[in-house]
Design a protein around this motif. Structure first.
Motif, PDB file in Angstrom:
ATOM      1  N   ILE A 465       0.753  -1.250   0.120  1.00 13.15           N
ATOM      2  CA  ILE A 465      -0.016  -0.022  -0.128  1.00 13.15           C
ATOM      3  C   ILE A 465       1.010   1.219  -0.020  1.00 13.15           C
ATOM      4  O   ILE A 465       0.689   2.150  -0.672  1.00 13.15           O
ATOM      5  N   SER A 466       1.870   1.383   0.827  1.00 21.03           N
ATOM      6  CA  SER A 466       2.737   2.397   1.070  1.00 21.03           C
ATOM      7  C   SER A 466       3.556   2.658  -0.207  1.00 21.03           C
ATOM      8  O   SER A 466       3.649   3.593  -0.733  1.00 21.03           O
ATOM      9  N   LEU A 467       4.065   1.629  -0.811  1.00 23.85           N
ATOM     10  CA  LEU A 467       4.997   1.893  -2.255  1.00 23.85           C
ATOM     11  C   LEU A 467       4.010   2.167  -3.328  1.00 23.85           C
ATOM     12  O   LEU A 467       4.465   3.017  -4.136  1.00 23.85           O
ATOM     13  N   LEU A 468       2.839   1.935  -3.441  1.00 23.11           N
ATOM     14  CA  LEU A 468       1.584   2.536  -4.435  1.00 23.11           C
ATOM     15  C   LEU A 468       1.447   3.656  -4.086  1.00 23.11           C
ATOM     16  O   LEU A 468       1.444   4.534  -5.317  1.00 23.11           O
ATOM     17  N   THR A 469       1.235   4.008  -2.912  1.00 19.48           N
ATOM     18  CA  THR A 469       0.797   5.295  -2.655  1.00 19.48           C
ATOM     19  C   THR A 469       2.105   6.407  -3.020  1.00 19.48           C
ATOM     20  O   THR A 469       2.018   7.468  -3.694  1.00 19.48           O
ATOM     21  N   ALA A 470       3.216   5.935  -2.839  1.00 19.48           N
ATOM     22  CA  ALA A 470       4.304   6.728  -2.784  1.00 19.48           C
ATOM     23  C   ALA A 470       4.719   6.902  -4.372  1.00 19.48           C
ATOM     24  O   ALA A 470       5.084   7.821  -4.964  1.00 19.48           O
TER      25      ALA A 470
END
Lengths: 485, 339
Positions: A465-470
């Motif tokens: 989730i975090s990598l996709l957001t970033a």
């Protein structure tokens, strides 16, 4: 050895090459190390071949013995000839890089390669050591492992799952999906609302109106200087608990009911012909896109402006309303009704969700407000003055000149806030909102006892989730960035 | 280069030793460190609860004290680790506690898949429901549509799902991690029903604002045999914990109490003599002194004494012996003989 083959083909000069000597010495040392580990294993009663105990390293070991250390040394020693071969591909008939003068030890590229390989081998070894050890220890302690539990029925209830069908007979995989769904709901809604509130507060902070700027200032300082977990407790245990009891809800008239067990909104029930409303909505959006394009093209060509915003509003909201009226209003609302155990029916929002959302939004909005303020202040005053000098009013100046430039300063730190908000949603475990950590890394973990698998899945999920957001924010940032030529 | 290899080899060896060190016998560990590390609840009156001076008391705590009495001859050599329902098994698996004595239900999956063993049953319980008397509910079958507060990661959470499903009733479960948060949520009216083991309901009711306004419904919807848990694969420690409980039950059966145990040392009854260690070497068989049971009874008491002191009719919980009476009196508490 394969490496000797080209030499036999008649490359006489290689006979006197120091590389040949080195390869031979290191290969011999590696073989010796394997031999020692085999002898050691023999005396220890483990008759496996030395290469099998390399597999032993890969498969993980409970304890490291001397044989394993010899194997590790052998692996590292083997790197040297491999490095030399890679470096000087001439032996395979390729044109090698002759960057060293006579002595291989003076070849900086070769040295670097060797140490890089050494570090990689060590990291790989440590990784496999821990993974293998965990697997073995779990088996030795009779704790079940593997992902087979995902197909088993969970057997417990979850009180909030708006989009995924969940019952007690659902599998643990569904529990994971429900947890992920609830995390995403609160994260997405939280990010949108926190951004809106943050922008409002950030702009208000710069207001020339003393009261407005001071209220915004107080909001920011109070919100961000109290720990988030405390805010969640304050909102959930203090504020929402002040609501009336389940039997005596606060009647909001057409807006539904509010009590300590949540907010009960009227639920829209669509009848026959309701599909036309959706079609009208989609048509409205498509029409808006065309109108906006046309208006922009016309303004570019002639300088004439067109009220795009009001047209869009009319198309997107007006068309569905027209469709609603035309199809004879097939829309009714199911109002919540009172029962012995509080209101039934309607669309219910549980207080755990409200408490978490409000806490996350207000807390993160305080940080976003400061980012927005910093971004606006970073735009040179001369930009505003220049825009005014060109005859732009203050609204278009802010919208077309200041904000686009401020965005370049705002977006990068904003990514951090979005990531924080998403990760902070896991604090919901304190107030029984059934998100990923609470329901999957909590309840499911406890019922199955498979901590390693479940925590691994949870960690990878947050990472994704975090990598996709970033990644999305980086893409957005690249679009907004100053185009340099 | 040599230096690097040496340090790599050393650190790898150290890693291996650290892993190997965690697998010694629990009894030796306990004797070496001088106390029993006992996992208890975060505060359940009657079972494991700190009093106003910070001393832990309760039925589960007494079992920990009895283990310490058996090992060290001193019931005070116990340290307590309060654990939530969610943390308890991990704490035991990882070796953070030596024994888990925390009103934990013995189920097949816990016994077989967690790498743990249940060492007996020191309290036979069953799950019940508590509601406000103002709701005028007489039976659990009237609870369709209710919100139910409970602890996450418990058998309770599963039983309530089974019960409502079996009776085709709707419900909403609100599961908190800490027992205190469950009680607070129920007290605030977030839920209509509070469910846990019936003994727990009586215990937690004392914490409510107005205990008199809540009633416990008559239905018992599950079997909840509660008992101490140890790690699987350490039979010596498993035996010690198991026989500590049996010694207390046997003592009750023989009529040996903390008051008369010194006189009983002189008795000619061979059963009592074997229990108290004046005949035979039963203590040695479980790796402790032969006066192990004497110490347990002298310092902690027999099963009846700990029951009456912590949860019995004279305590605020007012729980009668019921199924927890001796087998000879119609209950389920039965201990194999010391022989």
């Amino acid at each position: 050895m394969a490496v000797q083959q080209p030499i036999a083909d008649g490359d006489v000069s290689a006979q006197s090459d120091p590389r040949f000597l080195l390869v031979t010495v290191f290969a011999a040392l590696a073989i010796l190390a394997f031999y020692l580990s085999a002898v050691y294993n023999y005396f220890e009663g483990d008759y496996g071949a030395p290469f099998a105990s390399i597999g032993g390293i890969a498969g993980g070991v409970v304890s490291i013995d001397i044989a394993k250390i010899f194997n590790f040394i052998a692996l590292v020693l083997l790197l040297f000839p491999i490095a030399i071969i890679f470096r000087t591909k001439a032996w395979f008939g390729f044109e090698g890089k002759q960057s060293y003068a006579g002595n291989v030890f003076n070849d900086s590229g070769l040295r670097n390669f060797f140490f890089e390989m050494l570090v990689m081998a060590f990291l790989g070894f440590v990784f496999w050591f821990f993974v293998g050890n965990t697997v073995r220890n779990l088996a030795a302690a009779n704790i079940s492992s593997g992902f087979g539990f995902l197909d088993r029925a969970a057997g417990f209830g979850i009180n909030f799952s708006p989009f995924i069908q969940y019952s007690e007979t659902s599998t643990y995989l569904t529990v994971y999906m429900v947890g992920l769904q609830n995390t995403l709901i609160v994260a997405v809604l939280g990010i949108i609302l926190a951004t809106l509130l943050g922008f409002i507060v950030g702009v208000a902070r710069l207001s020339t109106n003393f009261v407005i700027s001071q209220v915004a200032y107080a909001f920011v300082e109070v919100m961000r200087n109290i720990p988030l977990l405390l805010w969640i407790f304050i909102w959930y245990f203090s504020v929402l608990r002040l609501l009336p009891s389940k039997q005596d809800p606060l009647d909001l008239g057409p807006l539904g009911l509010l009590n300590v067990a949540g907010y009960y909104a009227p639920r829209p029930v669509f009848g026959d012909g309701a599909g036309w409303i959706g079609i009208a909505f989609i048509v409205g959006i498509i029409a808006t896109i065309f109108v906006a394009r046309w208006a922009k093209a016309r303004q570019m060509a002639t300088g004439e402006q067109f009220p795009v915003f009001w047209t869009a509003l009319g198309l997107i909201i007006g068309l569905p309303i027209l469709a609603l009226l035309a199809s004879g209003i097939p829309l009714t609302f199911e109002m919540p009704t009172a029962s012995r155990f509080g209101p039934r029916g309607g669309a219910r929002v549980i207080p755990e969700f409200l408490g978490l959302l409000v806490a996350l939004v207000t807390y993160t909005a305080a940080y976003i407000a400061e980012i927005v303020r910093a971004g606006i202040l970073a735009v040179n005053k001369g930009q505003t003055e220049a825009a005014n000098a060109l005859g732009l009013r203050s609204g278009p100046t802010l919208r077309l000149v200041v904000i686009p430039q401020a965005m370049r300063v705002i977006i990068p730190p904003m990514t951090n806030q979005y990531l924080n908000l998403t990760k902070n949603s896991s604090l919901a475990v304190a107030i029984a909102y059934p998100e990923l950590v609470s329901v999957f890394a909590g309840t499911a973990l406890n019922q199955t006892g498979q901590a390693v698998e479940i925590l691994l899945m949870t960690m990878l999920t947050y990472l994704t989730i975090s990598l996709l957001t970033a990644w999305f924010m980086n893409w957005f940032n690249a679009r907004m960035a100053l185009v340099e030529r | 280069m040599k230096k690097l290899m040496k340090s790599v080899a050393l650190s790898v060896t150290a890693l291996g030793l650290a892993v190997a060190g965690a697998q010694a016998a629990t009894l030796d560990d306990v004797k070496a460190k001088g106390f029993v590390q006992c996992g208890v609840s975060q505060g359940l009156p009657g079972f494991s609860n700190p009093d106003d001076k910070g001393n832990w008391t309760g039925l589960d705590v007494d079992l920990c004290r009895a283990i310490a009495a058996a090992v060290f001859g001193d019931a005070e050599k116990v340290k307590y680790t309060p654990l939530s329902a969610k943390e308890r098994f991990t704490a035991l698996q990882s070796g953070e506690v030596d024994v888990l004595s925390r009103n934990t239900t013995w189920t097949m999956s816990r016994d077989t898949s967690l790498g743990l063993n249940f060492a007996g049953v020191n309290y036979y319980d069953g799950q019940g429901f508590m509601v406000r008397s103002s709701l005028d509910v007489k039976s659990a079958l009237e609870l369709s549509g209710a919100s139910i507060c409970t602890n996450t990661g418990t058998t309770t959470e599963l039983n309530v799902a089974d019960y409502f499903r079996a009776n085709n009733m709707e419900y909403e479960v609100v599961a908190f991690e800490k027992a205190d948060e469950v009680v607070a949520a129920y007290d605030a009216g977030r839920c209509d029903v509070y469910t846990t083991d019936q003994s727990g309901l009586y215990a937690q009711r004392l914490k409510l604002t107005n205990p008199g306004e809540h009633i416990v419904l008559p239905e018992i919807i599950s079997k909840e045999p509660l008992g101490p848990v140890v790690r699987q694969g350490d039979d010596q420690w498993f035996n010690l914990v198991k026989w500590t409980h049996f010694a207390m039950v046997n003592a009750e059966e023989f009529g040996v109490t903390s008051g008369n145990v010194d006189e009983m040392m002189k008795t000619e009854n061979p059963g009592i003599k074997r229990l108290l260690g004046t005949e035979g070497t039963f203590g040695e068989m479980i790796g402790v002194g032969n006066d192990w049971a004497y110490n347990i009874i002298k310092q902690v008491g027999n099963y009846a004494e700990t029951f009456d002191r912590n949860v019995g009719p004279e305590t605020p919980l007012q729980i009668s012996r019921g199924v927890n009476d001796l087998w000879s009196k119609g209950g389920l508490q039965y201990a194999p003989p010391v022989r």
